[in-house]
Design a protein around this motif. Structure first.
Motif, PDB file in Angstrom:
ATOM      1  N   ALA A  98      -6.238  -3.417  -1.598  1.00  0.00           N
ATOM      2  CA  ALA A  98      -4.894  -2.902  -1.321  1.00  0.00           C
ATOM      3  C   ALA A  98      -4.509  -1.835  -2.337  1.00  0.00           C
ATOM      4  N   THR A  99      -4.775  -2.101  -3.603  1.00  0.00           N
ATOM      5  CA  THR A  99      -4.452  -1.143  -4.656  1.00  0.00           C
ATOM      6  C   THR A  99      -5.323   0.101  -4.564  1.00  0.00           C
ATOM      7  N   VAL A 100      -6.614  -0.095  -4.333  1.00  0.00           N
ATOM      8  CA  VAL A 100      -7.529   1.040  -4.235  1.00  0.00           C
ATOM      9  C   VAL A 100      -7.118   1.958  -3.083  1.00  0.00           C
ATOM     10  N   ILE A 101      -6.759   1.362  -1.949  1.00  0.00           N
ATOM     11  CA  ILE A 101      -6.334   2.169  -0.797  1.00  0.00           C
ATOM     12  C   ILE A 101      -5.030   2.907  -1.107  1.00  0.00           C
ATOM     13  N   GLY A 102      -4.055   2.195  -1.691  1.00  0.00           N
ATOM     14  CA  GLY A 102      -2.780   2.826  -2.011  1.00  0.00           C
ATOM     15  C   GLY A 102      -2.926   3.946  -3.024  1.00  0.00           C
ATOM     16  N   THR A 120      -0.382  -2.803 -10.247  1.00  0.00           N
ATOM     17  CA  THR A 120      -1.711  -3.326  -9.933  1.00  0.00           C
ATOM     18  C   THR A 120      -1.782  -4.817 -10.214  1.00  0.00           C
ATOM     19  N   ILE A 121      -1.219  -5.238 -11.337  1.00  0.00           N
ATOM     20  CA  ILE A 121      -1.157  -6.665 -11.663  1.00  0.00           C
ATOM     21  C   ILE A 121      -0.330  -7.392 -10.604  1.00  0.00           C
ATOM     22  N   GLY A 122       0.760  -6.744 -10.152  1.00  0.00           N
ATOM     23  CA  GLY A 122       1.574  -7.324  -9.093  1.00  0.00           C
ATOM     24  C   GLY A 122       0.800  -7.511  -7.804  1.00  0.00           C
ATOM     25  N   GLY A 123      -0.101  -6.581  -7.504  1.00  0.00           N
ATOM     26  CA  GLY A 123      -0.939  -6.713  -6.320  1.00  0.00           C
ATOM     27  C   GLY A 123      -1.835  -7.934  -6.408  1.00  0.00           C
ATOM     28  N   LEU A 173     -14.224  10.288  -2.268  1.00  0.00           N
ATOM     29  CA  LEU A 173     -15.234   9.283  -2.587  1.00  0.00           C
ATOM     30  C   LEU A 173     -15.225   8.900  -4.067  1.00  0.00           C
ATOM     31  N   THR A 174     -15.099   9.890  -4.939  1.00  0.00           N
ATOM     32  CA  THR A 174     -15.113   9.589  -6.369  1.00  0.00           C
ATOM     33  C   THR A 174     -13.843   8.854  -6.792  1.00  0.00           C
ATOM     34  N   THR A 175     -12.725   9.158  -6.138  1.00  0.00           N
ATOM     35  CA  THR A 175     -11.487   8.443  -6.435  1.00  0.00           C
ATOM     36  C   THR A 175     -11.592   7.001  -5.975  1.00  0.00           C
ATOM     37  N   PHE A 176     -11.967   6.804  -4.719  1.00  0.00           N
ATOM     38  CA  PHE A 176     -12.011   5.460  -4.135  1.00  0.00           C
ATOM     39  C   PHE A 176     -12.943   4.542  -4.927  1.00  0.00           C
ATOM     40  N   PHE A 177     -14.157   5.003  -5.184  1.00  0.00           N
ATOM     41  CA  PHE A 177     -15.127   4.144  -5.854  1.00  0.00           C
ATOM     42  C   PHE A 177     -14.955   4.141  -7.378  1.00  0.00           C
ATOM     43  N   GLY A 178     -14.459   5.241  -7.919  1.00  0.00           N
ATOM     44  CA  GLY A 178     -14.325   5.329  -9.365  1.00  0.00           C
ATOM     45  C   GLY A 178     -13.221   4.461  -9.949  1.00  0.00           C
ATOM     46  N   ILE A 180       0.836  -1.206   0.000  1.00  0.00           N
ATOM     47  CA  ILE A 180       0.000   0.000   0.000  1.00  0.00           C
ATOM     48  C   ILE A 180       0.870   1.255   0.000  1.00  0.00           C
ATOM     49  N   VAL A 181       1.914   1.253   0.821  1.00  0.00           N
ATOM     50  CA  VAL A 181       2.813   2.413   0.896  1.00  0.00           C
ATOM     51  C   VAL A 181       3.526   2.620  -0.440  1.00  0.00           C
ATOM     52  N   ILE A 182       4.015   1.532  -1.036  1.00  0.00           N
ATOM     53  CA  ILE A 182       4.712   1.633  -2.317  1.00  0.00           C
ATOM     54  C   ILE A 182       3.766   2.144  -3.402  1.00  0.00           C
ATOM     55  N   TYR A 183       2.534   1.647  -3.396  1.00  0.00           N
ATOM     56  CA  TYR A 183       1.574   2.101  -4.411  1.00  0.00           C
ATOM     57  C   TYR A 183       1.235   3.572  -4.203  1.00  0.00           C
ATOM     58  N   ALA A 184       1.084   3.977  -2.950  1.00  0.00           N
ATOM     59  CA  ALA A 184       0.796   5.385  -2.666  1.00  0.00           C
ATOM     60  C   ALA A 184       1.939   6.270  -3.157  1.00  0.00           C
TER      61      ALA A 184
END
Length: 237
Positions: free
Chosen positions: A94-98, A79-82, A171-176, A62-66
């Protein structure tokens, strides 16, 4: 007396950071771990590592993706790696959160003195987005996440510069980003499933695991068409 414009070479500092990071990765040979051959040879080892140190690996991902999102590094391979590391059910969140964390950092950074640098990066796209934000910010931001007409980095930066509320942005980022993340994560999970079964990563052996992933990816690719049919006046210009 007018302020002296900041030299271009100083305003390009994010580029230097990215190049430095890529240089370190290449010099250490880290890119070799992303090859099909390496993943195939280490699938069992990586799976065991995730099982034994799940919280550490999960949090690190998550930290690396962020960080990758913050520095505007394309995230499809990550993302594929996740999906490869955690499977579909855990790799997707995990990817969505990061990605959401990294996008949030860019949102708040656009409100600071760094905003001038970010405006230069997103500059060609901001004016194209301005009218949509003025009409309906929430609907427009959600559409931008679903319909990849603009670069992901520009979509992360522009809302803050255009005065969007962070709650709406969050919200739009997380769900979109969930549909696209789900599709790419599924591909990583399909590769892992095949390799752990002792298969080789060719089209024939991957077909059974890949069919659902390809269907998901195809569905995501049709989202722009569906959105234009449902909301013809709200599609990003």
């Amino acid at each position: 007396m007018a302020d002296t414009p900041t030299p271009l070479w100083r305003r390009l500092w994010p580029v230097y950071v990215i190049l430095l990071g890529l240089g370190v990765a290449l010099s250490q040979g880290w890119h070799e771990y992303l090859t099909v051959e390496s993943l195939s040879a280490n699938a069992v080892t990586l799976d065991a590592m995730v099982r034994e140190h799940f919280l550490v690996v999960f949090a690190s991902y998550i930290v690396i993706y962020a960080a990758a999102t913050t520095f505007m590094v394309p995230g499809s391979a990550l993302t594929i790696g996740g999906g490869f590391l955690f499977g579909l059910a855990l790799g997707t969140p995990a990817t969505v959160i990061g990605a959401t964390l990294g996008a949030s950092i860019l949102f708040f950074a656009s409100k600071t003195s760094i905003g001038a640098v970010l405006r230069d990066i997103a500059g060609p796209f901001i004016e194209k987005m301005r009218a949509g934000f003025a009409e309906n910010p929430v609907s427009y931001m959600f559409a931008l996440r679903l319909i990849p007409l603009f670069p992901f980095a520009a979509v992360n930066i522009a809302p803050g510069l255009l005065g969007a509320k962070y709650r709406d942005y969050l919200l739009t980022t997380f769900f979109g980003i969930i549909p696209g993340t789900l599709a790419y994560t599924w591909i990583g999970a399909a590769v892992k499933g095949t390799l752990l079964q002792g298969g080789t990563p060719d089209i024939g052996s991957l077909a059974a695991n890949f069919v659902p992933a390809f269907i998901a990816l195809g569905a995501v690719s049709l989202l722009p068409v569906a959105y234009k049919k449902l909301f013809p006046k709200k599609v990003p210009a």
